[in-house]
Write an enzyme that holds these catalytic residues in place. Structure first.
Site, PDB file in Angstrom:
ATOM      1  N   GLU A   4      14.342 -51.852 -11.898  1.00  0.00           N
ATOM      2  CA  GLU A   4      13.136 -51.387 -11.223  1.00  0.00           C
ATOM      3  C   GLU A   4      12.159 -50.825 -12.256  1.00  0.00           C
ATOM      4  O   GLU A   4      12.557 -50.050 -13.113  1.00  0.00           O
ATOM      5  CB  GLU A   4      13.522 -50.303 -10.211  1.00  0.00           C
ATOM      6  CG  GLU A   4      14.739 -50.696  -9.374  1.00  0.00           C
ATOM      7  CD  GLU A   4      15.348 -49.520  -8.610  1.00  0.00           C
ATOM      8  OE1 GLU A   4      14.638 -48.546  -8.326  1.00  0.00           O
ATOM      9  OE2 GLU A   4      16.550 -49.590  -8.305  1.00  0.00           O
TER      10      GLU A   4
ATOM     11  N   ARG B 165       7.008 -48.513   1.620  1.00  0.00           N
ATOM     12  CA  ARG B 165       7.843 -49.694   1.871  1.00  0.00           C
ATOM     13  C   ARG B 165       8.061 -49.955   3.358  1.00  0.00           C
ATOM     14  O   ARG B 165       8.563 -51.020   3.718  1.00  0.00           O
ATOM     15  CB  ARG B 165       9.184 -49.585   1.138  1.00  0.00           C
ATOM     16  CG  ARG B 165      10.110 -48.488   1.623  1.00  0.00           C
ATOM     17  CD  ARG B 165      11.464 -48.553   0.896  1.00  0.00           C
ATOM     18  NE  ARG B 165      12.338 -47.452   1.273  1.00  0.00           N
ATOM     19  CZ  ARG B 165      13.622 -47.390   0.982  1.00  0.00           C
ATOM     20  NH1 ARG B 165      14.194 -48.365   0.310  1.00  0.00           N
ATOM     21  NH2 ARG B 165      14.356 -46.365   1.352  1.00  0.00           N
TER      22      ARG B 165
ATOM     23  N   HIS C 259      10.882 -51.803  -6.877  1.00  0.00           N
ATOM     24  CA  HIS C 259      12.352 -51.694  -6.803  1.00  0.00           C
ATOM     25  C   HIS C 259      12.950 -53.104  -6.699  1.00  0.00           C
ATOM     26  O   HIS C 259      13.470 -53.506  -5.653  1.00  0.00           O
ATOM     27  CB  HIS C 259      12.664 -50.854  -5.559  1.00  0.00           C
ATOM     28  CG  HIS C 259      14.066 -50.412  -5.377  1.00  0.00           C
ATOM     29  ND1 HIS C 259      15.150 -51.258  -5.438  1.00  0.00           N
ATOM     30  CD2 HIS C 259      14.560 -49.186  -5.109  1.00  0.00           C
ATOM     31  CE1 HIS C 259      16.255 -50.560  -5.204  1.00  0.00           C
ATOM     32  NE2 HIS C 259      15.916 -49.301  -5.007  1.00  0.00           N
TER      33      HIS C 259
HETATM   34  C1  BG6 Z   1      17.784 -46.804  -6.258  1.00  0.00           C
HETATM   35  C2  BG6 Z   1      18.274 -45.393  -6.384  1.00  0.00           C
HETATM   36  O1  BG6 Z   1      16.520 -46.920  -6.817  1.00  0.00           O
HETATM   37  O2  BG6 Z   1      17.722 -47.158  -4.884  1.00  0.00           O
HETATM   38  C3  BG6 Z   1      19.637 -45.284  -5.716  1.00  0.00           C
HETATM   39  O3  BG6 Z   1      18.340 -45.011  -7.759  1.00  0.00           O
HETATM   40  C4  BG6 Z   1      19.537 -45.736  -4.262  1.00  0.00           C
HETATM   41  O4  BG6 Z   1      20.079 -43.933  -5.791  1.00  0.00           O
HETATM   42  C5  BG6 Z   1      18.962 -47.138  -4.237  1.00  0.00           C
HETATM   43  O5  BG6 Z   1      20.836 -45.713  -3.686  1.00  0.00           O
HETATM   44  C6  BG6 Z   1      18.788 -47.706  -2.827  1.00  0.00           C
HETATM   45  O6  BG6 Z   1      18.034 -46.858  -2.035  1.00  0.00           O
HETATM   46  P1  BG6 Z   1      17.769 -47.218  -0.521  1.00  0.00           P
HETATM   47  O7  BG6 Z   1      16.986 -46.087   0.076  1.00  0.00           O
HETATM   48  O8  BG6 Z   1      16.987 -48.495  -0.504  1.00  0.00           O
HETATM   49  O9  BG6 Z   1      19.121 -47.396   0.118  1.00  0.00           O
END
Ligand code: BG6
Length: 300
Positions: free
Chosen positions: A271, A99, A167
């Protein structure tokens, strides 16, 4: 005068009237896509779809007003491509390096019904304990948004085990008037309750506090019913055995510097991918793909 455009900027791949290279936020290279029935924006940074909108409909994706747009930093919103690991990993960045990597745009192909397909590629050298691999990401912008991620093990003799996840941050009119269906009876790990294993009992999941759940061994479609926007979002999946549902709610939203304090009210992440015990293992030279189709209909 030297061009300020990055090397990955390849105007030959533009499709006049439909796909244009632009400087996006933070001067990151972005593709603006106009199909017959929708528009989209995609950054080469992360091959990140930050925007998709069917004509005459509100945007499908949530994008934080305070997201960072900078080399090495993930974008908050849209569709981060999580690969080759999901979640934390000791000594490594959260949610893998895909990403925050620059992907190459390989081709743009007109697709059926006035849709436009764009193929991005990331080639990863042996790193963080993973053998070399390539990822091809096909994004088809049309009446629906179709996403297909294919990972190929580039090693001649080593297995590749990896997690993958799209995601997706969905834009909803009001989280309090939103329900998520399709997960009843599915077992999940509840990350806000010490990773306890539980079974989903709700016909429609409602979010009224922090939710962070990893649903496993589930391949069926998910629906997001948004009563405020009077819209149903359908998430169709192929070869995806995991679904993660996440909303940071109040306290976590306040802790995140790249997420507005009130933005949790207008988003939910649902996701799709293969994570945890659903991770994929590929023999040397082999490939695997999963795909997601995002469509919308009025809520009846
Ligand atoms: C989700 C996770 O997919 O992504 C969470 O299950 C996490 O635990 C969230 O907080 C966001 O992650 P990031 O790294 O983008 O802040």
């Amino acid at each position: 005068m030297a061009s300020s455009k990055p090397a990955i900027w390849n105007e030959k791949l533009e499709l006049p009237g439909h796909v244009r290279f632009m400087e996006g936020v933070g001067d990151l290279s972005m593709l603006n896509v106009i199909s017959e029935r929708s528009t989209a924006e995609i950054y080469l940074h992360g091959a990140h779809v930050t925007h998709f909108q069917r004509n005459n409909e509100p945007p499908l994706l949530f994008l934080s007003q305070v997201s960072q747009f900078a080399d090495g930093k993930p974008i908050r919103g849209g569709i981060p491509v999580i690969l080759p690991w999901f979640g934390p990993r000791e000594g490594q960045p959260m949610h893998g390096f895909a990403r925050t990597s620059n992907w190459d745009l390989k081709e743009i192909v007109p697709a059926k019904n006035g849709a436009i397909a764009l193929r991005f590629r990331l080639e990863a050298d042996e790193t963080a304990g993973f053998p070399p691999f390539a990822a091809d990401y096909l994004v088809t912008v049309g009446d629906t948004l179709e996403l297909q991620l294919t990972v190929t093990n580039g090693s001649k003799d080593k297995e590749l085990s990896f997690e993958e996840c799209l995601h997706t941050y969905f834009h909803v009119g009001d989280i309090g008037a939103t329900g998520i269906t399709g997960l009843k009876g599915v077992s999940y790990l509840d990350k806000v309750d010490g990773f306890k294993q539980k079974t989903e009992t709700a016909d429609a999941i409602k979010v009224s506090s922090e939710v962070d759940r990893v649903y496993l061994d589930t391949t069926g479609a998910i629906e997001i019913h948004d009563a405020r926007l009077q819209r149903k979002i359908v998430i169709g999946k192929q070869n995806s055995a995991s679904t993660v549902v996440w909303n940071p709610w109040i306290a976590k939203a306040q802790q995140m510097s790249d997420f507005g304090d009130d933005e949790y009210l207008r988003m939910v992440c649902v996701e799709s991918g293969n994570v945890g015990k659903n991770k994929i293992t590929l023999a040397a030279g082999k490939s695997s793909s999963f795909s997601v189709t995002l469509s919308t209909t009025p809520l009846m």
